[in-house]
Enzyme design. Structure first.
Site, PDB file in Angstrom:
ATOM      1  N   GLU A  40       1.862   5.270 -11.783  1.00  0.00           N
ATOM      2  CA  GLU A  40       1.161   4.038 -11.439  1.00  0.00           C
ATOM      3  C   GLU A  40      -0.352   4.173 -11.633  1.00  0.00           C
ATOM      4  O   GLU A  40      -1.038   3.203 -11.932  1.00  0.00           O
ATOM      5  CB  GLU A  40       1.443   3.657  -9.979  1.00  0.00           C
ATOM      6  CG  GLU A  40       2.878   3.229  -9.730  1.00  0.00           C
ATOM      7  CD  GLU A  40       3.094   1.757 -10.035  1.00  0.00           C
ATOM      8  OE1 GLU A  40       2.830   0.916  -9.180  1.00  0.00           O
ATOM      9  OE2 GLU A  40       3.541   1.469 -11.163  1.00  0.00           O
ATOM     10  N   GLY A  97       0.785  -1.236   0.000  1.00  0.00           N
ATOM     11  CA  GLY A  97       0.000   0.000   0.000  1.00  0.00           C
ATOM     12  C   GLY A  97       0.814   1.281   0.000  1.00  0.00           C
ATOM     13  O   GLY A  97       0.475   2.221   0.729  1.00  0.00           O
ATOM     14  N   LYS A  98       1.874   1.332  -0.809  1.00  0.00           N
ATOM     15  CA  LYS A  98       2.690   2.560  -0.883  1.00  0.00           C
ATOM     16  C   LYS A  98       1.853   3.742  -1.369  1.00  0.00           C
ATOM     17  O   LYS A  98       1.876   4.825  -0.778  1.00  0.00           O
ATOM     18  CB  LYS A  98       3.888   2.353  -1.832  1.00  0.00           C
ATOM     19  CG  LYS A  98       4.889   1.335  -1.392  1.00  0.00           C
ATOM     20  CD  LYS A  98       6.082   1.289  -2.320  1.00  0.00           C
ATOM     21  CE  LYS A  98       5.725   0.851  -3.725  1.00  0.00           C
ATOM     22  NZ  LYS A  98       5.217  -0.538  -3.795  1.00  0.00           N
ATOM     23  N   THR A  99       1.129   3.531  -2.471  1.00  0.00           N
ATOM     24  CA  THR A  99       0.335   4.621  -3.040  1.00  0.00           C
ATOM     25  C   THR A  99      -0.792   5.027  -2.097  1.00  0.00           C
ATOM     26  O   THR A  99      -1.098   6.211  -1.944  1.00  0.00           O
ATOM     27  CB  THR A  99      -0.244   4.210  -4.404  1.00  0.00           C
ATOM     28  OG1 THR A  99       0.830   3.841  -5.284  1.00  0.00           O
ATOM     29  CG2 THR A  99      -1.008   5.366  -5.035  1.00  0.00           C
ATOM     30  N   GLY A 159      22.209   0.692  -1.414  1.00  0.00           N
ATOM     31  CA  GLY A 159      23.422   1.399  -0.999  1.00  0.00           C
ATOM     32  C   GLY A 159      23.337   2.890  -1.222  1.00  0.00           C
ATOM     33  O   GLY A 159      23.538   3.685  -0.299  1.00  0.00           O
ATOM     34  N   ARG A 206      18.255  10.717   9.603  1.00  0.00           N
ATOM     35  CA  ARG A 206      19.548  11.411   9.707  1.00  0.00           C
ATOM     36  C   ARG A 206      19.587  12.391  10.873  1.00  0.00           C
ATOM     37  O   ARG A 206      20.642  12.672  11.432  1.00  0.00           O
ATOM     38  CB  ARG A 206      19.840  12.158   8.396  1.00  0.00           C
ATOM     39  CG  ARG A 206      21.292  12.575   8.238  1.00  0.00           C
ATOM     40  CD  ARG A 206      21.489  13.475   7.021  1.00  0.00           C
ATOM     41  NE  ARG A 206      21.105  12.848   5.774  1.00  0.00           N
ATOM     42  CZ  ARG A 206      21.895  12.058   5.047  1.00  0.00           C
ATOM     43  NH1 ARG A 206      23.113  11.782   5.482  1.00  0.00           N
ATOM     44  NH2 ARG A 206      21.473  11.549   3.913  1.00  0.00           N
ATOM     45  N   ARG A 240      15.722  -1.844  -3.356  1.00  0.00           N
ATOM     46  CA  ARG A 240      16.466  -2.021  -4.597  1.00  0.00           C
ATOM     47  C   ARG A 240      17.402  -0.829  -4.771  1.00  0.00           C
ATOM     48  O   ARG A 240      16.983   0.313  -4.734  1.00  0.00           O
ATOM     49  CB  ARG A 240      15.503  -2.115  -5.784  1.00  0.00           C
ATOM     50  CG  ARG A 240      14.652  -3.374  -5.763  1.00  0.00           C
ATOM     51  CD  ARG A 240      13.645  -3.393  -6.894  1.00  0.00           C
ATOM     52  NE  ARG A 240      12.802  -4.580  -6.818  1.00  0.00           N
ATOM     53  CZ  ARG A 240      11.752  -4.813  -7.602  1.00  0.00           C
ATOM     54  NH1 ARG A 240      11.405  -3.914  -8.509  1.00  0.00           N
ATOM     55  NH2 ARG A 240      11.034  -5.912  -7.473  1.00  0.00           N
ATOM     56  N   GLN A 275      10.294   0.406  -4.471  1.00  0.00           N
ATOM     57  CA  GLN A 275       9.971  -1.010  -4.317  1.00  0.00           C
ATOM     58  C   GLN A 275      11.029  -1.702  -3.462  1.00  0.00           C
ATOM     59  O   GLN A 275      12.204  -1.359  -3.524  1.00  0.00           O
ATOM     60  CB  GLN A 275       9.938  -1.700  -5.691  1.00  0.00           C
ATOM     61  CG  GLN A 275       8.768  -1.291  -6.556  1.00  0.00           C
ATOM     62  CD  GLN A 275       7.514  -2.095  -6.252  1.00  0.00           C
ATOM     63  OE1 GLN A 275       7.379  -2.663  -5.180  1.00  0.00           O
ATOM     64  NE2 GLN A 275       6.603  -2.148  -7.201  1.00  0.00           N
ATOM     65  N   LYS A 305      15.617   4.807   8.762  1.00  0.00           N
ATOM     66  CA  LYS A 305      16.744   5.751   8.760  1.00  0.00           C
ATOM     67  C   LYS A 305      16.211   7.131   9.080  1.00  0.00           C
ATOM     68  O   LYS A 305      15.173   7.543   8.561  1.00  0.00           O
ATOM     69  CB  LYS A 305      17.466   5.780   7.406  1.00  0.00           C
ATOM     70  CG  LYS A 305      18.631   6.790   7.432  1.00  0.00           C
ATOM     71  CD  LYS A 305      19.268   7.045   6.102  1.00  0.00           C
ATOM     72  CE  LYS A 305      20.328   8.136   6.228  1.00  0.00           C
ATOM     73  NZ  LYS A 305      21.008   8.426   4.942  1.00  0.00           N
TER      74      LYS A 305
END
Length: 336
Positions: A117, A94-96, A262, A297, A259, A239, A295
């Protein structure tokens, strides 16, 4: 003239000439402005006093945009201008939906949304369903009652009033340079507070790279530069890879699941990872979305839980003990 005066004039001329050369060199090479700690252009003491005063008066600083979720803001303060936030999740989590819920909770702001999307009409319909409390499929197929129509009308009036400066662009696979140029022009005319991008995997670099990994590194750095150059909060969806599905334990998402993790981990100021426990364990009937602050900062990491209303996909804070009762009992099974 006395020698001392000539010397001072010569010294000033050399300094001015030197500064002109430095300014010209920076303009030609685009190395950025150099600042010296201790310059009077930024008084940290005065800044702290003003911040304290605003806090006690309940005034939100101009460069901070609250997320609308109090528990999340305790970790990240809100979306801060010039910073890059990545929101990562695998397909179906459910990102969107999370993005649209955030937009709904940020009224009266100048927001630009890149959404390949979904079409802009689908985005508006989802926002209207959130406001009206109606299932999306009923809106789409027209299975609506008279009461639903009244609620949709009220939702439209509210959307027109609060979100008139939300702009949607549905171009598929835009290039970074095209996005930045468009946003610069838009900001000059209308102003700009925040940018949403759905999603990272659909963006293109301005030139070919040896691999998609190198291309993602370029895109990640470009998004961070764009946030600073535009002085706007940039939020980009991303993603997760499928490696975590192979793990038998500790199924909660990690930074390494992103994805191109790094470069993203290095460039992003904040990374939020989403998870739905019910997708991992059929026994979990509660409609929960976990938001991991993986994360940060400028602050602490942690997590919050949101409760999803399946009727209209509204994400709500979990306040009652009842909300947590079955969820906490099954936490260890997938390893928070």
């Amino acid at each position: 003239f006395p020698v001392t005066i000539l010397s001072e004039c010569f010294h000033d001329a050399i300094l001015n000439f030197g500064q002109s050369v430095v300014d010209l060199w920076q303009a030609k090479t685009d190395t950025g402005q150099t600042y010296r700690i201790g310059e009077k252009t930024f008084d940290i003491y005065e800044y702290a006093l003003q911040a304290q005063e605003k806090f006690h008066k309940g005034i939100i600083p101009d460069d901070i945009i609250p997320t609308g979720y109090t528990d999340l803001d305790k970790y990240i303060i809100g979306f801060k201008k010039s910073r890059l936030t990545i929101i990562g999740a695998r397909t179906r989590v459910g990102k969107t939906t999370f993005m649209i819920n955030l937009i709904r909770k940020i009224p009266k702001k100048k927001i630009y949304v890149f959404t390949a999307e979904m079409t802009w009409k689908e985005q508006v319909m989802k926002l209207a369903c959130l406001e009206a409390g109606i299932e999306y499929n009923r809106m789409e197929n027209g299975n609506l009652s008279s009461n639903d129509i009244h609620r949709i009308h009220a939702a439209k009036k509210k959307i027109d009033e609060l979100y008139e400066m939300v702009n949607l662009n549905e171009k598929v696979s835009p290039k970074i340079s095209e996005m930045k140029m468009l946003l610069q022009r838009y900001k000059m005319v209308y102003g700009l507070d925040m940018v949403f991008i759905d999603h990272l995997g659909l963006l293109q670099a301005d030139k070919k790279h040896e691999s998609r990994q190198y291309e993602l590194e370029y895109i990640s750095k470009s998004l961070k530069e764009m946030a600073k150059d535009l002085d706007a909060a940039v939020v980009c969806l991303a993603q997760l890879n499928r490696d975590f599905e192979k793990r038998e334990t500790q199924r909660a998402p990690r930074l390494s699941d992103l994805r191109g993790s790094g470069s993203i981990e290095q460039d992003a100021d904040v990374i939020l990872l989403l998870n739905r426990p019910e997708l991992e364990d059929a026994k979990i009937k509660k409609d929960i979305m976990e938001v991991y602050v993986s994360k940060n900062r400028f602050g602490q990491t942690g997590f919050i839980d949101l409760k999803m209303n399946k009727t209209n996909c509204e994400l709500l804070p979990m306040n009652s003990k009842e909300d947590y009762s079955t969820l906490e009992a099954l936490r260890d099974s997938y390893g928070r």
